[in-house]
Design a protein around this motif. Structure first.
Motif, PDB file in Angstrom:
ATOM      1  N   ASP A   1       0.819  -1.218   0.000  1.00 55.37           N
ATOM      2  CA  ASP A   1       0.000   0.000   0.000  1.00 55.37           C
ATOM      3  C   ASP A   1       0.849   1.263   0.000  1.00 55.37           C
ATOM      4  OD1 ASP A   1      -2.318  -1.448  -0.025  1.00 55.37           O
ATOM      5  OD2 ASP A   1      -2.621  -1.377   2.144  1.00 55.37           O
ATOM      6  N   ALA A   2       2.090   1.149   0.453  1.00 55.39           N
ATOM      7  CA  ALA A   2       2.977   2.324   0.531  1.00 55.39           C
ATOM      8  C   ALA A   2       3.820   2.509  -0.719  1.00 55.39           C
ATOM      9  CB  ALA A   2       3.892   2.196   1.751  1.00 55.39           C
ATOM     10  N   VAL A   3       3.576   1.722  -1.767  1.00 53.77           N
ATOM     11  CA  VAL A   3       4.346   1.836  -3.007  1.00 53.77           C
ATOM     12  C   VAL A   3       3.689   2.871  -3.909  1.00 53.77           C
ATOM     13  CG1 VAL A   3       5.134   0.593  -5.058  1.00 53.77           C
ATOM     14  CG2 VAL A   3       5.182  -0.534  -2.841  1.00 53.77           C
ATOM     15  N   ASP A   4       4.481   3.803  -4.455  1.00 53.48           N
ATOM     16  CA  ASP A   4       3.919   4.823  -5.332  1.00 53.48           C
ATOM     17  C   ASP A   4       3.855   4.307  -6.769  1.00 53.48           C
ATOM     18  OD1 ASP A   4       6.494   4.904  -6.323  1.00 53.48           O
ATOM     19  OD2 ASP A   4       6.977   6.874  -5.529  1.00 53.48           O
ATOM     20  N   GLU A   5       3.400   5.159  -7.676  1.00 49.60           N
ATOM     21  CA  GLU A   5       3.204   4.751  -9.062  1.00 49.60           C
ATOM     22  C   GLU A   5       4.516   4.407  -9.752  1.00 49.60           C
ATOM     23  OE1 GLU A   5       1.029   7.727 -11.089  1.00 49.60           O
ATOM     24  OE2 GLU A   5      -0.829   7.412  -9.955  1.00 49.60           O
ATOM     25  N   GLY A   6       5.619   4.970  -9.287  1.00 53.86           N
ATOM     26  CA  GLY A   6       6.910   4.653  -9.890  1.00 53.86           C
ATOM     27  C   GLY A   6       7.487   3.342  -9.403  1.00 53.86           C
ATOM     28  N   GLY A   7       6.899   2.748  -8.363  1.00 58.21           N
ATOM     29  CA  GLY A   7       7.384   1.479  -7.844  1.00 58.21           C
ATOM     30  C   GLY A   7       8.244   1.607  -6.610  1.00 58.21           C
ATOM     31  N   TYR A   8       8.363   2.805  -6.049  1.00 57.75           N
ATOM     32  CA  TYR A   8       9.220   3.035  -4.887  1.00 57.75           C
ATOM     33  C   TYR A   8       8.410   2.923  -3.596  1.00 57.75           C
ATOM     34  CZ  TYR A   8      12.993   4.576  -7.915  1.00 57.75           C
ATOM     35  OH  TYR A   8      13.995   4.621  -8.862  1.00 57.75           O
ATOM     36  N   LEU A   9       9.054   2.417  -2.560  1.00 57.07           N
ATOM     37  CA  LEU A   9       8.431   2.279  -1.248  1.00 57.07           C
ATOM     38  C   LEU A   9       8.553   3.605  -0.505  1.00 57.07           C
ATOM     39  CD1 LEU A   9       7.108   0.434   0.882  1.00 57.07           C
ATOM     40  CD2 LEU A   9       9.417  -0.154   1.662  1.00 57.07           C
ATOM     41  N   ARG A  10       7.427   4.232  -0.225  1.00 57.99           N
ATOM     42  CA  ARG A  10       7.413   5.541   0.433  1.00 57.99           C
ATOM     43  C   ARG A  10       6.863   5.380   1.850  1.00 57.99           C
ATOM     44  NH1 ARG A  10      10.943   7.911  -2.865  1.00 57.99           N
ATOM     45  NH2 ARG A  10      10.193   8.064  -5.027  1.00 57.99           N
ATOM     46  N   ALA A  11       7.619   4.725   2.697  1.00 64.35           N
ATOM     47  CA  ALA A  11       7.169   4.515   4.071  1.00 64.35           C
ATOM     48  C   ALA A  11       8.384   4.330   4.966  1.00 64.35           C
ATOM     49  CB  ALA A  11       6.246   3.298   4.161  1.00 64.35           C
ATOM     50  N   ASP A  12       8.218   4.665   6.233  1.00 72.20           N
ATOM     51  CA  ASP A  12       9.250   4.477   7.242  1.00 72.20           C
ATOM     52  C   ASP A  12       9.058   3.100   7.867  1.00 72.20           C
ATOM     53  OD1 ASP A  12      11.114   4.588   9.212  1.00 72.20           O
ATOM     54  OD2 ASP A  12      10.319   6.386  10.195  1.00 72.20           O
ATOM     55  N   LEU A  13      10.051   2.220   7.712  1.00 75.75           N
ATOM     56  CA  LEU A  13       9.926   0.858   8.217  1.00 75.75           C
ATOM     57  C   LEU A  13       9.787   0.834   9.732  1.00 75.75           C
ATOM     58  CD1 LEU A  13      12.485  -1.078   5.978  1.00 75.75           C
ATOM     59  CD2 LEU A  13      10.064  -0.609   5.590  1.00 75.75           C
ATOM     60  N   THR A  14      10.471   1.736  10.414  1.00 79.20           N
ATOM     61  CA  THR A  14      10.360   1.791  11.876  1.00 79.20           C
ATOM     62  C   THR A  14       8.944   2.145  12.302  1.00 79.20           C
ATOM     63  OG1 THR A  14      12.675   2.491  12.014  1.00 79.20           O
ATOM     64  CG2 THR A  14      11.299   2.849  13.956  1.00 79.20           C
TER      65      THR A  14
ATOM     66  N   GLU B   1       6.328  -0.188  14.528  1.00 76.24           N
ATOM     67  CA  GLU B   1       5.659   0.284  15.737  1.00 76.24           C
ATOM     68  C   GLU B   1       4.144   0.198  15.606  1.00 76.24           C
ATOM     69  OE1 GLU B   1       7.101   4.192  16.351  1.00 76.24           O
ATOM     70  OE2 GLU B   1       9.112   3.559  16.996  1.00 76.24           O
ATOM     71  N   ARG B   2       3.630   0.512  14.415  1.00 77.21           N
ATOM     72  CA  ARG B   2       2.181   0.493  14.213  1.00 77.21           C
ATOM     73  C   ARG B   2       1.628  -0.925  14.258  1.00 77.21           C
ATOM     74  NH1 ARG B   2      -0.483   1.314   9.068  1.00 77.21           N
ATOM     75  NH2 ARG B   2       1.525   2.008   8.260  1.00 77.21           N
ATOM     76  N   LEU B   3       2.385  -1.871  13.687  1.00 77.96           N
ATOM     77  CA  LEU B   3       1.924  -3.262  13.666  1.00 77.96           C
ATOM     78  C   LEU B   3       2.332  -4.030  14.920  1.00 77.96           C
ATOM     79  CD1 LEU B   3       2.627  -4.236   9.942  1.00 77.96           C
ATOM     80  CD2 LEU B   3       0.482  -3.467  10.960  1.00 77.96           C
ATOM     81  N   GLY B   4       3.213  -3.454  15.708  1.00 78.68           N
ATOM     82  CA  GLY B   4       3.661  -4.139  16.905  1.00 78.68           C
ATOM     83  C   GLY B   4       4.500  -5.366  16.613  1.00 78.68           C
TER      84      GLY B   4
ATOM     85  N   LEU C   1      11.178  -8.830  11.121  1.00 81.99           N
ATOM     86  CA  LEU C   1      10.070  -9.327  10.311  1.00 81.99           C
ATOM     87  C   LEU C   1       9.793  -8.395   9.136  1.00 81.99           C
ATOM     88  CD1 LEU C   1       7.749 -11.317   9.856  1.00 81.99           C
ATOM     89  CD2 LEU C   1       6.348  -9.923  11.415  1.00 81.99           C
ATOM     90  N   ILE C   2       9.828  -7.097   9.390  1.00 81.85           N
ATOM     91  CA  ILE C   2       9.592  -6.124   8.323  1.00 81.85           C
ATOM     92  C   ILE C   2      10.651  -6.284   7.228  1.00 81.85           C
ATOM     93  CG2 ILE C   2       9.437  -3.675   7.760  1.00 81.85           C
ATOM     94  CD1 ILE C   2       7.131  -4.535   9.445  1.00 81.85           C
ATOM     95  N   GLU C   3      11.913  -6.357   7.611  1.00 81.69           N
ATOM     96  CA  GLU C   3      12.984  -6.469   6.624  1.00 81.69           C
ATOM     97  C   GLU C   3      12.934  -7.792   5.881  1.00 81.69           C
ATOM     98  OE1 GLU C   3      16.413  -5.834   8.970  1.00 81.69           O
ATOM     99  OE2 GLU C   3      16.142  -3.641   9.110  1.00 81.69           O
TER     100      GLU C   3
END
Length: 502
Positions: A173-186, A190-193, A198-200
């Motif tokens: 959901d955080a991927v933009d139209e160019g295919g880049y990940l636009r989100a802070d993994l940290t 924290e949001r998913l607990g 696991l994220i990496e």
């Protein structure tokens, strides 16, 4: 001098902008899509307004006055409707045009550019009922997949566990139209607990999806993923990717030192880098973009002049249902109902007047712009004249603010392409010999033409040399202005262009 309170009566003059005048000003600056939405809202709110079809009659099953309005699918006046409408309507000054004003507008003729067919009004919108949605399923089945859908299809067969699948959905959901990940993994962890490990882990799997390079967090990482897939990511290529700023400046000598390669190897590495895709997601479908619909057409007539016509497809076609008004006004049971009907009639007449005035104003201003910029239509951009709002305002007898509103978000279709009306307003650059000033747009075109001719001549022109050439051509321009125009055209400096030629 004594201080005290006293009562005085003073008489003065002031300008009061009525709600009707505010509406007229608002309609003037709306684009055709925004105007369509406003008219649709008025059609739903005002029971005395009707849409007229292309044949000249109301857009109803028939025009028989004996047919009950409720059977024709139209609104029925009731006490509840009256009370609700009265609460929504602003204070009105009554019927500003009187009973003798026409409720169906006369067609608008072409501007003073020659005789031609009359411009009529067309429908404002297509409606949103179920009857027109028959091809929705076919369209959904035939359209291209979006990037998010393509990635989700791969995630479903990647063998993720339930927690990993939840993380994958958030990352996709955080991927933009160019295919880049636009989100802070940290922040996601924290949001998913969950842990960063696991994220990496999930991100590492997702970065192996097609297209190669997708879900990278930067351009170097995107290129790195594509090189790894091609088995071409070695220490020399890693050094090249880490120093992309040197490549952008064409500093090849510094790149050779950093990468530890010779000229031939560096040239090969650069060729491989150019073969990669910096935007891997660009090939996938995105949300459909609405195309530009011109408000005005410009065509050359047989006499060699220019014809200016309104695009009737962008003009709403509405009228007042006088038969329904006559029927319900005689059956009004209270002063409140009579007031409501009077306000509806006044607002309907004013809307039609405002739409007609908007169309005539756009046509008049567009015709004047075509007259002022005749050289552009005949010879091209180099003959674009300096033009400002004041010049057009004085020519058509309007205020500058009105010209500004008319030319905002309005487009004109010409034999040279579709342009926004604002395009034709350019600043003036003085002529070196004291003759007529030059348009800034035409000067930019000359600068671009001079630089494009460097490959044929083999001479790289500095900004100072461009100033000299333009002054010889009669353009009095400063060096900083040349540099500003060159940068606006995304043309590198003469030093960088020399490196590109080597």
């Amino acid at each position: 001098m004594s201080l005290g309170q006293r009562l005085e009566i003073r008489q003065g003059q002031g300008l009061v902008i009525t709600p009707q005048l505010q509406q007229a000003i608002k309609l003037l600056q709306l684009s055709n899509l925004e105007l369509e939405a406003v008219v649709e809202a008025e059609l739903e709110r005002n029971p005395l307004l009707l849409r007229e079809d292309g044949e000249g009659g109301p857009d109803t099953p028939d025009n028989d006055n004996d047919t009950p309005r409720e059977e024709r699918g139209e609104l029925e006046l009731s006490d509840r409707d009256t009370q609700q409408a009265n609460s929504d309507l602003d204070a009105s000054e009554g019927d500003v045009y009187g009973d003798d004003e026409p409720t169906v507008r006369e067609p608008v003729a072409s501007a003073d550019m020659g005789e031609g067919p009359m411009v009529d009004w067309s429908r404002a919108g297509k409606g949103g009922g179920f009857d027109g949605d028959g091809d929705t399923l076919d369209h959904a089945m035939s359209r291209d997949k979006t990037l998010a859908e393509h990635l989700m299809d791969q995630a479903l067969i990647a063998g993720f566990s339930a927690p990993e699948m939840a993380v994958a959905q958030i990352l996709i959901d955080a991927v933009d139209e160019g295919g880049y990940l636009r989100a802070d993994l940290t922040e996601i962890a924290e949001r998913l607990g969950c842990s960063m490990a696991l994220i990496e882990k999930v991100l590492g799997v997702c970065q192996g999806f097609e297209p190669t390079g997708v879900m990278a967090r930067s351009v170097p990482e995107c290129l790195k993923l594509q090189l790894i897939e091609r088995n071409r990511f070695d220490p020399a290529m890693a050094a090249l990717i880490d120093n992309l700023e040197l490549l952008a400046r064409r500093d090849l000598s510094a790149l050779r030192r950093v990468c530890g390669v010779d000229d031939e190897d560096l040239a090969e590495m650069i060729r491989e880098l150019k073969a990669l895709t910096p935007r891997p997601g660009a090939a996938f479908g995105a949300e459909p973009q609405a195309g530009v619909v011109p408000d005005v057409f410009v065509r050359q007539d047989l006499s060699g002049g220019w014809r200016v016509d309104l695009n009737s497809d962008t003009l709403p076609r509405v009228l007042v249902d006088q038969s329904y008004h006559a029927k319900v006004v005689n059956s009004a049971r209270s002063d409140q109902e009579k007031t409501y009907l009077s306000e509806c009639l006044s607002q309907a007449n004013w809307l039609i007047k405002s739409l007609d005035q908007r169309a005539r104003t756009i046509l008049k201003v567009s015709a004047e712009i075509v007259r002022q910029q005749d050289g552009f239509f005949v010879y091209g951009v180099e003959h674009l004249r300096p033009l400002n709002l004041k010049t057009v305002a004085e020519a058509v007898g309007m205020h500058e603010s009105t010209i500004s509103r008319v030319t905002t978000n309005k487009y004109i279709s010409t034999p040279r392409g579709v342009f926004e009306l604002k395009f034709f307003f350019t600043s003036a650059i003085a002529a070196a010999d004291g003759s007529e000033a030059h348009s800034a747009e035409s000067v930019r075109h000359k600068i671009k033409h001079l630089i494009e001719g460097e490959k044929a001549s083999g001479e790289v022109l500095s900004d100072d040399r461009i100033v000299e050439i333009l002054k010889e051509a009669g353009v009095d321009i400063a060096r900083r202005t040349v540099a500003k125009y060159r940068e606006a055209l995304r043309i590198p400096s003469s030093v960088e262009r020399k490196r590109m030629i080597r």
